[in-house]
Design a protein around this motif. Structure first.
Motif, mmCIF file in Angstrom:
data_model
loop_
_atom_site.group_PDB
_atom_site.id
_atom_site.type_symbol
_atom_site.label_atom_id
_atom_site.label_comp_id
_atom_site.label_asym_id
_atom_site.label_seq_id
_atom_site.Cartn_x
_atom_site.Cartn_y
_atom_site.Cartn_z
ATOM 1 N N UNK A 176 -56.437 -100.622 -38.494
ATOM 2 C CA UNK A 176 -55.339 -101.934 -37.039
ATOM 3 C C UNK A 176 -55.578 -103.242 -38.157
ATOM 4 N N UNK A 177 -56.439 -103.227 -37.940
ATOM 5 C CA UNK A 177 -57.065 -105.290 -37.863
ATOM 6 C C UNK A 177 -56.047 -105.535 -39.187
ATOM 7 N N UNK A 178 -56.283 -104.421 -40.363
ATOM 8 C CA UNK A 178 -55.929 -105.093 -41.513
ATOM 9 C C UNK A 178 -54.333 -104.587 -41.277
ATOM 10 N N UNK A 179 -53.747 -104.129 -41.138
ATOM 11 C CA UNK A 179 -52.211 -104.008 -40.459
ATOM 12 C C UNK A 179 -51.669 -105.496 -39.424
ATOM 13 N N UNK A 180 -52.323 -105.619 -38.562
ATOM 14 C CA UNK A 180 -52.173 -106.809 -38.182
ATOM 15 C C UNK A 180 -51.557 -107.817 -39.042
ATOM 16 N N UNK A 181 -52.609 -108.454 -39.671
ATOM 17 C CA UNK A 181 -53.206 -108.714 -41.106
ATOM 18 C C UNK A 181 -51.519 -108.888 -41.768
ATOM 19 N N UNK A 182 -51.344 -107.913 -42.180
ATOM 20 C CA UNK A 182 -50.586 -107.425 -43.359
ATOM 21 C C UNK A 182 -49.349 -107.795 -42.513
ATOM 22 N N UNK A 183 -48.594 -107.939 -41.234
ATOM 23 C CA UNK A 183 -47.406 -107.872 -40.253
ATOM 24 C C UNK A 183 -47.347 -109.134 -40.907
ATOM 25 N N UNK A 184 -47.934 -110.332 -40.219
ATOM 26 C CA UNK A 184 -48.308 -111.659 -40.753
ATOM 27 C C UNK A 184 -47.260 -112.269 -41.377
ATOM 28 N N UNK A 185 -48.189 -111.374 -42.179
ATOM 29 C CA UNK A 185 -48.303 -112.051 -43.943
ATOM 30 C C UNK A 185 -46.960 -111.671 -44.726
ATOM 31 N N UNK A 186 -46.711 -110.501 -44.313
ATOM 32 C CA UNK A 186 -45.466 -110.020 -44.972
ATOM 33 C C UNK A 186 -44.184 -110.661 -44.068
ATOM 34 N N UNK A 187 -44.073 -110.840 -43.241
ATOM 35 C CA UNK A 187 -42.657 -111.491 -42.526
ATOM 36 C C UNK A 187 -42.774 -113.031 -42.845
ATOM 37 N N UNK A 188 -43.603 -113.944 -43.477
ATOM 38 C CA UNK A 188 -43.481 -114.436 -44.223
ATOM 39 C C UNK A 188 -43.008 -114.751 -45.441
ATOM 40 N N UNK A 189 -43.840 -113.783 -46.283
ATOM 41 C CA UNK A 189 -42.864 -113.368 -47.579
ATOM 42 C C UNK A 189 -41.915 -112.525 -48.067
ATOM 43 N N UNK A 190 -41.536 -111.986 -46.770
ATOM 44 C CA UNK A 190 -39.932 -111.040 -46.988
ATOM 45 C C UNK A 190 -38.725 -112.245 -47.168
ATOM 46 N N UNK A 191 -37.545 -111.934 -48.068
ATOM 47 C CA UNK A 191 -36.576 -112.428 -48.886
ATOM 48 C C UNK A 191 -35.627 -112.767 -47.300
ATOM 49 N N UNK A 192 -36.216 -112.090 -46.470
ATOM 50 C CA UNK A 192 -34.920 -111.645 -45.775
ATOM 51 C C UNK A 192 -35.606 -113.366 -44.094
ATOM 52 N N UNK A 193 -36.502 -113.244 -44.391
ATOM 53 C CA UNK A 193 -36.246 -114.865 -44.076
ATOM 54 C C UNK A 193 -37.126 -116.033 -44.418
ATOM 55 N N UNK A 194 -36.485 -117.616 -44.471
ATOM 56 C CA UNK A 194 -36.638 -118.784 -44.490
ATOM 57 C C UNK A 194 -38.132 -118.730 -44.645
ATOM 58 N N UNK A 195 -39.056 -118.749 -44.723
ATOM 59 C CA UNK A 195 -40.654 -118.976 -45.050
ATOM 60 C C UNK A 195 -40.477 -119.166 -46.500
ATOM 61 N N UNK A 196 -41.465 -120.115 -46.736
ATOM 62 C CA UNK A 196 -41.274 -120.870 -48.301
ATOM 63 C C UNK A 196 -39.781 -120.257 -49.362
#
Length: 431
Positions: A81-101
């Motif tokens: 579950x800790x790995x999944x929580x980190x994955x949620x944060x990382x994926x939110x930054x990297x997905x195309x539907x967000x303006x991050x980066x």
């Protein structure tokens, strides 16, 4: 659009898988033993035994005395579950539907891939430990009457791990959602590039120094709206995550059993929205409510209002995700996007207000009964009340950030000091 859709599909599949893994972690029927009408269950945190809907549960007091498979599974699933929580944060930054980066697309896609790989690791870890648990249970030897079986929590954990890994596969597969074709380098490109380089070499240092102030002025004009947009996006994200924490607290309060409590020496009894429990210290006997009509009025009303509040919060999450500035949804209609974010914030506020109002009314009724009852049967409100209040306040505060258009609207006209400097236009020097 297709690439963004595949990433969103993978992300939400992983979220559903993580939710299933959380549910399996707290479930009590990892192992079960059925002997006629009597049933006993062993979970990762407690064991229960009883007949039908009346169970006596006991929290484990010693880790070392537990079976090996329960010790290991209890340690591994929280790591997953800790790995999944980190994955949620990382994926939110990297997905195309967000303006991050957005300015570094290669790094952005790489971060999305890393988030997907982290989801895959989490899902595979869940599947492996669950399969090992099943193997250990099946390897028990002994009489059939005392041979336990694996329970429903195993299937929930398997489903959670598979969904998490499948969603991570969508996120980490760069070939599945890469849409930009490779750039073809033609001879005309080389000629134009070499020609521009030669022109740059022949530019004098005096021209560079002369044009620098104007370039700096123009960049400052463009930078101010960008900073405004970043600040607005940050406020919206703050409000969104505050609301998420509030919704989590409200959901936890909904299923807590200590909305009302009665302490009589060492014996304690609790009344929740779905069941009542009574016992001594860590050993309690719980019974699920069989009749809704026979419940006290305050429990009936709270049991209806809190799920309604959670439903409003779920709708608010979807609406706010579309309207927030950090996503690419509705980028072509900025006004409609801003209104959508405001509607999502208002829905969060309604959800928080509903939670606060029903919880306060519940406390009022409990206090009235407390002062008009004999001392030996005076019930008090329990910890679930404070968790519910905190959830409502956080949801309300987060919705206020999202619905405040003045806080998140970027100013259309920015006045900087460059406007006060003289320009090269002779008409501007006329007084």
């Amino acid at each position: 659009m297709a690439a963004s859709g595949l990433q969103l599909l993978g992300f939400f599949l992983s979220l559903v898988g993580v939710a299933a893994t959380v549910a399996a972690t707290v479930m009590v029927d990892w192992k079960k033993l059925v002997q006629g009408k009597h049933r006993s269950y062993e979970g990762l945190w407690m064991s229960c035994a009883g007949v039908q809907d009346r169970m006596t549960c006991e929290i484990y007091q010693s880790i070392l005395k537990m079976p090996t498979e329960i010790q290991v599974t209890r340690a591994v699933l929280p790591v997953s579950l800790l790995l999944s929580a980190l994955a949620v944060l990382i994926s939110t930054v990297g997905m195309k539907c967000t303006h991050f980066m957005d300015g570094v697309p290669k790094s952005k896609s790489m971060i999305a891939m890393i988030g997907g790989i982290t989801f895959i690791l989490s899902g595979v870890l869940t599947i492996i430990i669950t399969s090992w648990f099943v193997n250990m249970v099946l390897s028990y030897s002994g009489h059939k009457l005392f041979r336990p079986e694996f329970g429903n929590a195993v299937f929930v954990s398997w489903v959670g791990g598979l969904l998490t890994a499948a969603g991570g596969a969508f996120l980490s597969c760069r070939r599945c959602w890469r849409t930009n074709p490779p750039v073809s380098m033609s001879s005309s490109h080389f000629l134009s590039t070499n020609h521009s380089k030669s022109n740059y070499r022949h530019s004098s240092a005096f021209q560079i120094i002369w044009t620098f102030p104007k370039t700096f002025q123009d960049s400052s004009i463009k930078l101010t709206p960008l900073l405004d947009k970043m600040a607005a996006s940050g406020l919206q994200l703050l409000g969104f995550f505050l609301s998420l924490v509030g919704v989590g607290a409200t959901a936890a309060a909904t299923f807590m059993v200590d909305w009302k409590k009665l302490v009589q020496g060492k014996h304690r009894s609790y009344e929740g929205l779905w069941m009542s429990c009574g016992g001594v210290q860590d050993r309690a006997t719980c019974e699920i409510y069989h009749s809704f009509i026979k419940l006290p009025d305050e429990i009936q009303a709270t049991r209806i209002a809190l799920p309604l509040s959670l439903f409003l919060s779920a709708l608010a999450m979807l609406v706010s995700t579309v309207g927030m500035k950090c996503t690419h949804f509705m980028d072509g209609a900025s006004q409609s996007k801003s209104v959508t974010a405001m509607i999502g914030g208002i829905m969060f506020m309604l959800s928080g207000l509903l939670t606060i109002i029903i919880t306060s009314w519940f406390v009022k009724v409990v206090l009235q009964n407390f002062y008009h009852s004999p001392p030996l049967i005076r019930s008090e409100f329990g910890n679930a009340v404070f968790v519910s209040w905190a959830g409502g306040l956080l949801t309300l505060t987060g919705g206020a950030f999202l619905s405040c258009r003045r806080c998140t609207t970027m100013s259309s006209v920015s006045i900087s000091s460059s406007r006060l400097l003289p320009t090269s236009d002779p008409k501007s020097n006329y007084v």
